[in-house]
Design an enzyme around this catalytic site. Structure first.
Site, PDB file in Angstrom:
ATOM      1  N   HIS A 232       0.858  -1.195   0.000  1.00 19.03           N
ATOM      2  CA  HIS A 232       0.000   0.000   0.000  1.00 19.03           C
ATOM      3  C   HIS A 232       0.894   1.246   0.000  1.00 19.03           C
ATOM      4  O   HIS A 232       1.142   1.823  -1.053  1.00 19.03           O
ATOM      5  CB  HIS A 232      -0.912  -0.074   1.226  1.00 19.03           C
ATOM      6  CG  HIS A 232      -2.016   0.923   1.282  1.00 19.03           C
ATOM      7  ND1 HIS A 232      -2.318   1.795   0.255  1.00 19.03           N
ATOM      8  CD2 HIS A 232      -2.926   1.197   2.260  1.00 19.03           C
ATOM      9  CE1 HIS A 232      -3.341   2.544   0.601  1.00 19.03           C
ATOM     10  NE2 HIS A 232      -3.732   2.210   1.818  1.00 19.03           N
TER      11      HIS A 232
ATOM     12  N   ASP B 274       2.575   5.706  -7.717  1.00 21.12           N
ATOM     13  CA  ASP B 274       3.863   5.493  -7.061  1.00 21.12           C
ATOM     14  C   ASP B 274       5.044   5.459  -8.010  1.00 21.12           C
ATOM     15  O   ASP B 274       6.192   5.452  -7.571  1.00 21.12           O
ATOM     16  CB  ASP B 274       3.830   4.172  -6.267  1.00 21.12           C
ATOM     17  CG  ASP B 274       2.945   4.301  -5.049  1.00 21.12           C
ATOM     18  OD1 ASP B 274       3.044   5.337  -4.385  1.00 21.12           O
ATOM     19  OD2 ASP B 274       2.160   3.385  -4.790  1.00 21.12           O
TER      20      ASP B 274
ATOM     21  N   HIS C 120      -2.713  -1.682 -11.090  1.00 21.03           N
ATOM     22  CA  HIS C 120      -3.567  -1.201 -10.000  1.00 21.03           C
ATOM     23  C   HIS C 120      -4.839  -2.047  -9.972  1.00 21.03           C
ATOM     24  O   HIS C 120      -5.326  -2.469 -11.019  1.00 21.03           O
ATOM     25  CB  HIS C 120      -3.939   0.274 -10.229  1.00 21.03           C
ATOM     26  CG  HIS C 120      -4.420   0.954  -8.994  1.00 21.03           C
ATOM     27  ND1 HIS C 120      -5.720   0.873  -8.571  1.00 21.03           N
ATOM     28  CD2 HIS C 120      -3.762   1.711  -8.076  1.00 21.03           C
ATOM     29  CE1 HIS C 120      -5.848   1.564  -7.449  1.00 21.03           C
ATOM     30  NE2 HIS C 120      -4.681   2.072  -7.119  1.00 21.03           N
TER      31      HIS C 120
HETATM   32  N1  CMC Z   1       4.362  -6.181 -13.077  1.00 20.20           N
HETATM   33  C1  CMC Z   1       4.202  -7.306 -13.801  1.00 20.20           C
HETATM   34  N2  CMC Z   1       3.047  -7.984 -13.901  1.00 20.20           N
HETATM   35  C2  CMC Z   1       2.011  -7.497 -13.179  1.00 20.20           C
HETATM   36  C3  CMC Z   1       2.100  -6.341 -12.392  1.00 20.20           C
HETATM   37  C4  CMC Z   1       3.325  -5.678 -12.361  1.00 20.20           C
HETATM   38  N3  CMC Z   1       3.478  -4.576 -11.640  1.00 20.20           N
HETATM   39  N4  CMC Z   1       0.907  -6.095 -11.804  1.00 20.20           N
HETATM   40  C5  CMC Z   1       0.092  -7.068 -12.197  1.00 20.20           C
HETATM   41  N5  CMC Z   1       0.758  -7.919 -13.048  1.00 20.20           N
HETATM   42  C6  CMC Z   1       0.188  -9.068 -13.760  1.00 20.20           C
HETATM   43  C7  CMC Z   1       0.014 -10.260 -12.834  1.00 20.20           C
HETATM   44  O1  CMC Z   1       1.158 -11.099 -12.863  1.00 20.20           O
HETATM   45  C8  CMC Z   1      -1.191 -10.921 -13.444  1.00 20.20           C
HETATM   46  O2  CMC Z   1      -0.780 -11.607 -14.608  1.00 20.20           O
HETATM   47  P1  CMC Z   1      -1.460 -13.034 -14.983  1.00 20.20           P
HETATM   48  O3  CMC Z   1      -2.902 -12.705 -15.261  1.00 20.20           O
HETATM   49  O4  CMC Z   1      -0.689 -13.532 -16.151  1.00 20.20           O
HETATM   50  O5  CMC Z   1      -1.294 -13.897 -13.754  1.00 20.20           O
HETATM   51  C9  CMC Z   1      -2.063  -9.742 -13.894  1.00 20.20           C
HETATM   52  O6  CMC Z   1      -1.118  -8.685 -14.177  1.00 20.20           O
HETATM   53  C10 CMC Z   1      -3.091  -9.274 -12.863  1.00 20.20           C
HETATM   54  O7  CMC Z   1      -2.403  -9.028 -11.625  1.00 20.20           O
HETATM   55  P2  CMC Z   1      -3.046  -9.165 -10.171  1.00 20.20           P
HETATM   56  O8  CMC Z   1      -1.942  -9.437  -9.212  1.00 20.20           O
HETATM   57  O9  CMC Z   1      -4.181 -10.156 -10.224  1.00 20.20           O
HETATM   58  O10 CMC Z   1      -3.658  -7.719  -9.957  1.00 20.20           O
HETATM   59  P3  CMC Z   1      -4.094  -7.085  -8.573  1.00 20.20           P
HETATM   60  O11 CMC Z   1      -5.225  -6.189  -8.873  1.00 20.20           O
HETATM   61  O12 CMC Z   1      -4.312  -8.128  -7.525  1.00 20.20           O
HETATM   62  O13 CMC Z   1      -2.801  -6.270  -8.127  1.00 20.20           O
HETATM   63  C11 CMC Z   1      -1.279  -4.527  -7.682  1.00 20.20           C
HETATM   64  C12 CMC Z   1      -2.705  -4.895  -8.148  1.00 20.20           C
HETATM   65  C13 CMC Z   1      -1.157  -3.021  -7.567  1.00 20.20           C
HETATM   66  C14 CMC Z   1      -1.010  -5.164  -6.299  1.00 20.20           C
HETATM   67  C15 CMC Z   1      -0.271  -5.094  -8.720  1.00 20.20           C
HETATM   68  O14 CMC Z   1      -0.504  -4.510  -9.989  1.00 20.20           O
HETATM   69  C16 CMC Z   1       1.185  -4.870  -8.294  1.00 20.20           C
HETATM   70  O15 CMC Z   1       1.726  -5.693  -7.566  1.00 20.20           O
HETATM   71  N6  CMC Z   1       1.832  -3.770  -8.763  1.00 20.20           N
HETATM   72  C17 CMC Z   1       3.178  -3.438  -8.356  1.00 20.20           C
HETATM   73  C18 CMC Z   1       3.162  -2.791  -6.969  1.00 20.20           C
HETATM   74  C19 CMC Z   1       2.598  -1.374  -7.001  1.00 20.20           C
HETATM   75  O16 CMC Z   1       2.963  -0.571  -7.849  1.00 20.20           O
HETATM   76  N7  CMC Z   1       1.719  -1.059  -6.040  1.00 20.20           N
HETATM   77  C20 CMC Z   1       1.150   0.289  -5.899  1.00 20.20           C
HETATM   78  C21 CMC Z   1      -0.286   0.320  -6.222  1.00 20.20           C
HETATM   79  S1  CMC Z   1      -0.972   1.980  -6.274  1.00 20.20           S
HETATM   80  C22 CMC Z   1      -0.918   2.521  -4.624  1.00 20.20           C
HETATM   81  C23 CMC Z   1      -2.231   2.931  -4.066  1.00 20.20           C
HETATM   82  O17 CMC Z   1      -3.119   3.425  -4.803  1.00 20.20           O
HETATM   83  O18 CMC Z   1      -2.386   2.791  -2.828  1.00 20.20           O
END
Ligand code: CMC
Length: 422
Positions: free
Chosen positions: A263, A358, A302
């Site tokens: 987060h 971020d 996101h």
């Molecule tokens: N790099 C590479 N692949 C990614 C990334 C990434 N940053 N984010 C998602 N994916 C892929 C993931 O591997 C999955 O692929 P597949 O369908 O082949 O398995 C697909 O995209 C969907 O990902 P998810 O994990 O199901 O998506 P989520 O909604 O659960 O996760 C997230 C959202 C923000 C946790 C994730 O995108 C992430 O880990 N990003 C990097 C960390 C980051 O930048 N976090 C800050 C978020 S903004 C802060 C805020 O608003 O508070």
């Protein structure tokens, strides 16, 4: 015709029609047909946990609005304190209201000497400033015991003012203690952001006047981080607040949620990633390794935005304003190359992974001299107004205590076995 869905319980053949209202279906209606059958949704992926009129996000279109005002307009024309007022009151203040609000916040920035001397100074010299902040916010509840009276409008209002006002003081104090620098008292002649920068960086000079471009950049970043509807920390605020805990304890819980790297810690992860990549030539190999499943591209993707995060676009411009003063962060070129490469790559495009807020904020904070440990603290200062707006909204909605159900998957009833028989 009103939109609705029909569910049929195949065990009994009974059906129920549930109207679709504001994009949701009421779980209360479902439970009439399915008593004792729970909806399994551990991370609230498909659950609307609240009705809220504070912040609107259209994740597909990349839109963010506070009380109906687009974030781009607020970032360009407004100030953080005006936005805090907007979030809490629902309307922008007129000139007199803004003056009064600014005065009240400005004159509540001091913290009790015991918080500083006995509490903050008690932390170990290398304590993480976010750990200090979380504990200090919780400790404030013991200094203002009347805060427990959450349904008294005047008392409630006073705590809101205190929390918004004291957050930068506690945040800066947490930093000063963690680097062995003496505490700097608030300067009531300065703006909210300039005062924070003074408490962060003042040394021997009688008055610290922050560079106006940097103070404005901090204020814009505060606007962008003030609220983001039902995110993890705001949900913590609402859940703890629903037990009718005082606002300091609830805010401490929200800040604790923000401490987590998923987060409030993602911008630190971005900086660490850029340092690891090291140079622009290494970007293609890094992208390749992410695509092969070795780690994530930090600052991308996101849960809600499936488009460019509107905050990231604004932050990108703020970065250039800041670098004009501080000099360019040497990691910027790697970041831009990474962004360009990812936005042209089918892996990221097909998964709708775009830069989030971020991606660039860490570069700005680092160029301004903030240590990485302060990044989540910088997030907590403005998000306090969002937490409080949701807390007030939740209390006014007379929300029941948050208490989800579970699907029990443990052992069936069994008898206790004496130690000698185990
Ligand atoms: N790099 C590479 N692949 C990614 C990334 C990434 N940053 N984010 C998602 N994916 C892929 C993931 O591997 C999955 O692929 P597949 O369908 O082949 O398995 C697909 O995209 C969907 O990902 P998810 O994990 O199901 O998506 P989520 O909604 O659960 O996760 C997230 C959202 C923000 C946790 C994730 O995108 C992430 O880990 N990003 C990097 C960390 C980051 O930048 N976090 C800050 C978020 S903004 C802060 C805020 O608003 O508070």
């Amino acid at each position: 015709m009103a939109e609705s869905i029909t569910i049929t319980d195949n065990r009994s053949g009974e059906s129920i029609e549930v109207p679709i209202v504001d994009g949701g279906v009421s779980a209360e209606e479902w439970s009439k047909l399915l008593p004792g059958i729970w909806f399994y949704d551990p991370a609230f992926m498909t659950t609307a946990a609240a009705e809220s009129s504070i912040t609107y996000i259209d994740g597909d279109a990349g839109k963010l609005e506070y009380r109906g005002y687009p974030i781009e307009q607020l970032a360009e024309h407004s100030s953080y304190l005006e936005v805090a007022y907007l979030l809490l009151h629902g309307e922008l203040p007129n000139a007199a209201e803004l003056e009064q609000w600014t005065h009240e916040i400005t004159y509540h920035t001091f913290i009790h000497e015991n918080v500083r001397k006995r509490f903050l100074e008690g932390f170990h010299y290398d304590a993480h400033p976010m750990g200090i902040l979380v504990s200090a916010v919780a400790a404030l509840s013991t200094f203002y015991p009347e805060a427990k009276d959450i349904f008294d409008p005047e008392i409630r209002y006073k705590q809101i003012i205190r929390l918004i006002a004291k957050m930068p003081t506690l945040a800066a104090a947490a930093h000063r203690f963690s680097v062995g620098m003496p505490f700097v008292y608030p300067d009531n002649s300065l703006s909210f952001a300039a005062n924070f920068l003074s408490m962060m960086w003042k040394t021997a000079e009688p008055r610290f006047d922050a560079n106006p471009a940097l103070a404005r950049a901090v204020d814009v970043l505060f606007i962008l981080h003030a609220d983001h509807e039902q995110n993890c920390s705001t949900t913590a605020m609402r859940v703890v607040g629903s037990s009718h805990a005082d606002p300091y304890s609830s805010c401490a819980a929200a800040a604790a949620a923000l401490y987590g790297p998923r987060h409030g810690g993602a911008n630190e992860a971005v900086i660490r990633m850029l340092i690891e990549i090291g140079s622009m030539e290494n970007v293609p190999d890094f992208i390749k390794s992410v695509k092969e499943g070795h780690g994530r591209l930090q600052g991308f993707g996101h849960r809600v935005y499936k488009n460019y995060d509107p905050r990231a676009k604004i932050v990108r411009n703020v970065a250039y304003d800041v670098f004009e003063v501080t000099g360019k962060n040497p990691l910027l070129d790697i970041a831009l190359k990474l962004e360009e490469a990812a936005l042209a790559d089918d892996y990221f495009v097909s998964r709708k992974l775009y830069p989030n807020v971020d991606f660039f904020t860490g570069l700005i904070y680092q160029a301004m001299g903030f240590p990485m440990e302060m990044f989540p603290v910088l997030f907590a200062i403005p998000r306090t107004s969002g937490w409080l707006a949701h807390w007030v909204e939740m209390l006014d909605q007379e929300t029941k205590i948050a208490r989800p159900r579970q699907l029990y998957t443990g052992t069936a009833r069994r008898d206790y076995v004496p130690l000698e028989n185990r």
